[in-house]
Design an enzyme around this catalytic site. Structure first.
Site, PDB file in Angstrom:
ATOM      1  N   HIS A 172      11.245  -6.654   1.290  1.00 40.70           N
ATOM      2  CA  HIS A 172       9.915  -6.134   1.263  1.00 40.70           C
ATOM      3  C   HIS A 172       9.900  -4.557   2.023  1.00 40.70           C
ATOM      4  O   HIS A 172       9.328  -4.756   3.045  1.00 40.70           O
ATOM      5  CB  HIS A 172       8.969  -7.220   2.012  1.00 40.70           C
ATOM      6  N   CYS A 181      -0.736  -8.763  -0.646  1.00 40.42           N
ATOM      7  CA  CYS A 181      -1.608  -8.719   0.467  1.00 40.42           C
ATOM      8  C   CYS A 181      -1.251  -7.530   1.364  1.00 40.42           C
ATOM      9  O   CYS A 181      -0.296  -7.183   1.244  1.00 40.42           O
ATOM     10  CB  CYS A 181      -1.440 -10.254   1.212  1.00 40.42           C
ATOM     11  N   CYS A 191       1.294  -2.551   3.033  1.00 38.23           N
ATOM     12  CA  CYS A 191       1.801  -3.107   2.160  1.00 38.23           C
ATOM     13  C   CYS A 191       1.495  -2.675   0.667  1.00 38.23           C
ATOM     14  O   CYS A 191       2.247  -2.979  -0.405  1.00 38.23           O
ATOM     15  CB  CYS A 191       2.134  -4.501   2.030  1.00 38.23           C
TER      16      CYS A 191
END
Length: 393
Positions: free
Chosen positions: A349, A378, A88
């Site tokens: 996302h 994160c 991510c």
């Protein structure tokens, strides 16, 4: 030390899983932005020293998706490119690598960002290379395993959010309320045209008729309420609190920007948006990966020689409501300064792109009153990355 600036920061709309971008490869989304940035700035493509793009789900796309995006985006063969995978954090890590290459004097201009098409991630048949003797075989979902599974504990990222919810005593209602607030902020921003300056429309050719032009994020939902979200079943544990409604989505999209030395920007008359002040990365127990931004933010602030109170706006990736609430509690963040246009729970996302996406959204909020911003994400496996920027003066 060389001052590193950011210019021409853009993103595509974010598509939902199986939505408008399901047939558009990640590298085409990236190429769209590269082409737009070159056109917008009038930059000679051969002036670009390197292209660095985050992309997590690379299987089946072909060698080095960043290189594909660069070439399809109109850059000459002489401009090198490489692809980054820090899950991510990939998009923001790409920008950090660009920053480092400029500080060391290796590069002057880098195109950096992230891209992802989770809808196109393939199914894998492991151990099939040399055939099967007998019996049933199963497929592995590369999106789930390579993008959303904690390899150390062999469970979904959602369980790490459940772990934080238990550790911090975060209720289902708190998570659902957080998710509703994210959606409401995103709806308001979308209706007011607050994303328009950062979004580059994507034209999708059709077999018949005119192309479809995607101009808005597909995941933003009106009429979401705590009551409606409360009806959703837990997604990861029978008695859990994390649901599809209070977690980020599975999405497709890209984000990109020019990372330059200040001297080169002046030489080429390119107006920077911001100065990169510093980065921070941090690691924690993978089972509570979502709390890692706390350490990354603290390191980024220290390296930027700033205090938390100096920050005017925060763009923190909303992987899960429980994770976001835990970080907010630890850092004691002022809610009115955090994700003021909504976050990933509403917007989406696309994992390899999100690190660049949150920074693009932050950069378009900087003005005479909002001068300093911080972004963080994160990262699956127990990590996080953060960056601090200031409006260019």
């Amino acid at each position: 030390m060389t001052r590193v600036v950011l210019a021409a920061a853009y993103r595509t709309p974010i598509g939902v899983f199986g939505g408008a971008f399901k047939d558009v490869p990640a590298y085409d989304l990236g190429a769209t932005l590269i082409e737009h940035i070159i056109k917008e700035t009038g930059l000679n493509p051969s002036e670009i020293d390197e292209v660095i793009i985050g992309n997590v789900l690379q299987a089946g796309q072909g060698q080095n998706p960043a290189r594909i995006a660069a070439m399809k985006g109109g850059l000459p063969e002489t401009v090198p490119a490489f692809t980054v995978n820090k899950v991510c954090g990939s998009g923001l890590k790409s920008i950090q690598l660009a920053y480092q290459s400029i500080v060391t004097g290796e590069n002057d201009i880098v195109l950096a960002g992230g891209m992802e098409n989770m809808s196109q991630s393939p199914m894998l048949v492991n151990n099939s290379r040399f055939g099967f003797k007998m019996g049933h075989q199963s497929m592995v979902d590369s999106m789930v395993y390579d993008g959303l599974t904690d390899v150390f504990n062999q469970y979904h990222m959602g369980i790490t959010a459940e772990n934080l919810a238990e550790q911090y005593g975060i209720s289902r209602e708190e998570q659902d309320t957080f998710a509703v607030n994210s959606q409401q902020k995103a709806v308001r921003a979308q209706q007011n045209g607050e994303f328009d300056s950062e979004i580059v429309p994507v034209s999708i050719p059709q077999r018949k008729g005119e192309p479809i032009v995607v101009t808005k994020d597909e995941g933003v939902r009106e009429n979401v309420s705590v009551e409606k979200l409360s009806r959703l079943r837990p997604a990861f544990k029978k008695d859990g609190t994390v649901t599809a409604g209070n977690a980020s989505g599975i999405n497709d999209g890209a984000a990109m920007m020019l990372v330059m030395s200040e001297d080169k920007a002046k030489e080429l008359n390119i107006e920077p948006l911001a100065v990169l002040d510093g980065f921070g990365s941090h690691g924690v127990d993978p089972s509570i990966m979502g709390i890692a931004p706390v350490g990354a933010v603290e390191k980024a602030l220290k390296r930027s020689k700033k205090e938390l109170s100096d920050i005017d706006v925060f763009e923190l990736n909303e992987a899960f409501a429980a994770q976001s609430l835990a970080v907010d509690r630890e850092l004691k963040l002022p809610p009115e300064k955090v994700n003021v246009k909504g976050g990933a729970i509403a917007l989406g996302h696309p994992i390899g792109a999100s690190g660049a996406r949150v920074l693009v959204t932050l950069l378009h909020q900087l003005n005479d009153e909002v001068e300093t911003g911080l972004t963080s994400l994160c990262i699956g496996g127990g990590q996080a990355i953060a960056a601090v920027v200031s409006k260019y003066k």
